[in-house]
Design a protein around this motif. Structure first.
Motif, short mmCIF file in Angstrom:
data_model
loop_
_atom_site.label_atom_id
_atom_site.label_comp_id
_atom_site.label_asym_id
_atom_site.label_seq_id
_atom_site.Cartn_x
_atom_site.Cartn_y
_atom_site.Cartn_z
N GLU A 31 0.87 -1.17 0.00
CA GLU A 31 0.00 0.00 0.00
C GLU A 31 0.91 1.22 0.00
O GLU A 31 1.89 1.27 0.74
N ARG A 32 0.59 2.21 -0.84
CA ARG A 32 1.48 3.35 -1.02
C ARG A 32 0.72 4.66 -0.80
O ARG A 32 -0.44 4.80 -1.18
N ARG A 33 1.41 5.58 -0.19
CA ARG A 33 0.94 6.97 -0.13
C ARG A 33 2.19 7.84 -0.20
O ARG A 33 3.06 7.76 0.67
N GLY A 34 2.29 8.67 -1.23
CA GLY A 34 3.50 9.48 -1.41
C GLY A 34 4.72 8.58 -1.52
O GLY A 34 4.79 7.70 -2.35
N ARG A 35 5.67 8.78 -0.63
CA ARG A 35 6.90 8.00 -0.64
C ARG A 35 6.88 6.84 0.36
O ARG A 35 7.91 6.19 0.57
N ILE A 36 5.73 6.57 0.95
CA ILE A 36 5.62 5.56 2.00
C ILE A 36 5.02 4.28 1.44
O ILE A 36 4.05 4.30 0.69
N LEU A 37 5.61 3.15 1.81
CA LEU A 37 5.08 1.83 1.48
C LEU A 37 4.84 1.07 2.77
O LEU A 37 5.60 1.19 3.73
N ALA A 63 -1.45 8.69 7.70
CA ALA A 63 -2.68 8.50 6.92
C ALA A 63 -2.88 7.04 6.57
O ALA A 63 -4.01 6.53 6.58
N LEU A 64 -1.80 6.33 6.25
CA LEU A 64 -1.92 4.91 5.93
C LEU A 64 -2.32 4.09 7.15
O LEU A 64 -3.16 3.20 7.06
N ALA A 65 -1.71 4.40 8.29
CA ALA A 65 -2.00 3.62 9.50
C ALA A 65 -3.31 4.03 10.16
O ALA A 65 -3.98 3.20 10.78
N GLY A 66 -3.68 5.31 10.03
CA GLY A 66 -4.89 5.81 10.67
C GLY A 66 -4.64 6.19 12.12
O GLY A 66 -3.66 5.74 12.74
N PRO A 67 -5.49 7.05 12.70
CA PRO A 67 -5.32 7.46 14.10
C PRO A 67 -5.23 6.25 15.03
O PRO A 67 -6.06 5.34 14.97
N GLY A 68 -4.21 6.24 15.87
CA GLY A 68 -4.01 5.11 16.78
C GLY A 68 -3.36 3.91 16.14
O GLY A 68 -3.11 2.91 16.83
#
Length: 254
Positions: A31-37, A63-68
């Protein structure tokens, strides 16, 4: 923007094992968002960040992991933001095959999806490290049963090109000292070697008994590496800076 979503040309796949795996053999999980996998949280909490993450990168990880949500990293150079709760921070070791006597183990049975509840129960009792309901999808898992009860297991996790990590090594207290862990590690190493790949593994540096066992089996220290697990703040606010950064998507089609 500093950093890079891909490794330097001269870097080794094991220098960034999470990113190497998610850009390679495990790309179908990514799963990718920007430069994060990252892997889906039900598979494993490992996340790959750039060498020198910026504030926007941490926002994307949040954002990928979500709050908490849990973000687990290794081979990192920068700590998470101050408002993240660090739940685990320890020095680890990365060991590689240096002559392991790999061989099948007569007592070993292949574990599958139907065995996951028992595997999760064994992990809860022995705490070998992150193991989630879908971790078994990452590779081969072998176990030993006594009187029908799963008492030991080992399997595969991270899969950088040409390498496969042995992980989830655990033995119930009732059968420790019988050589089950060593036998299963050699058996998983055999499966990896049969594919033409090289086994490696990680362990906490403070877990000297485990490190000693792995060295006796034929693994050698490649490097020391930090491990850190942190929780995204519950009130995390994600700042979207553009369409590409706002997209959360699969890096490859499964």
């Amino acid at each position: 923007m500093t950093g890079s979503p891909t490794p330097d040309a001269g870097s080794h796949p094991l220098d960034d094992p999470v990113g190497s795996a998610l850009r390679g053999p495990h790309a179908h999980f990514a799963e990718r968002r920007g430069r994060i996998l990252r892997y889906p949280s039900a598979v494993t909490p490992w996340v790959a960040l750039p060498d020198r993450p910026e504030a926007a990168d941490w926002a994307d990880a949040a954002a990928l992991a979500g709050p908490g949500g849990n973000v687990t990293i290794t081979a990192f150079h920068e700590p998470p933001p101050d408002d993240w709760e660090v739940v685990f921070d320890a020095e680890g070791v990365q060991l590689v095959d240096a002559g392991v006597e790999a061989a099948p183990y007569p007592e070993a049975v292949r574990l599958g999806p139907a065995d996951v509840p028992e595997m999760l129960d064994l992990v809860a009792r022995t705490r070998p490290g992150p193991f989630e309901p879908r971790t078994i999808e990452l590779g081969t898992y072998l176990g030993v049963r006594r009187d029908g009860v799963l008492v030991a297991m080992a399997g595969e996790r991270l899969h950088p090109p040409g390498w496969s990590e042995i992980s989830g090594v655990c033995t119930d207290e009732s059968v420790r000292g019988q050589g089950l862990a060593g036998g299963l590690v050699r058996a998983v190493a055999h499966e990896i070697r049969e594919r033409g790949e090289t086994p490696f593994l990680h362990a906490a540096a403070a877990n000297t008994d485990a490190v000693r066992l792995y060295e006796q089996l034929g693994f050698a220290l490649r490097r020391r590496t930090p491990f850190l697990s942190a929780l995204v703040p519950e009130q995390s606010q994600v700042r979207v800076t553009g369409t590409a950064r706002g997209d959360v998507r699969k890096a490859a089609t499964r």
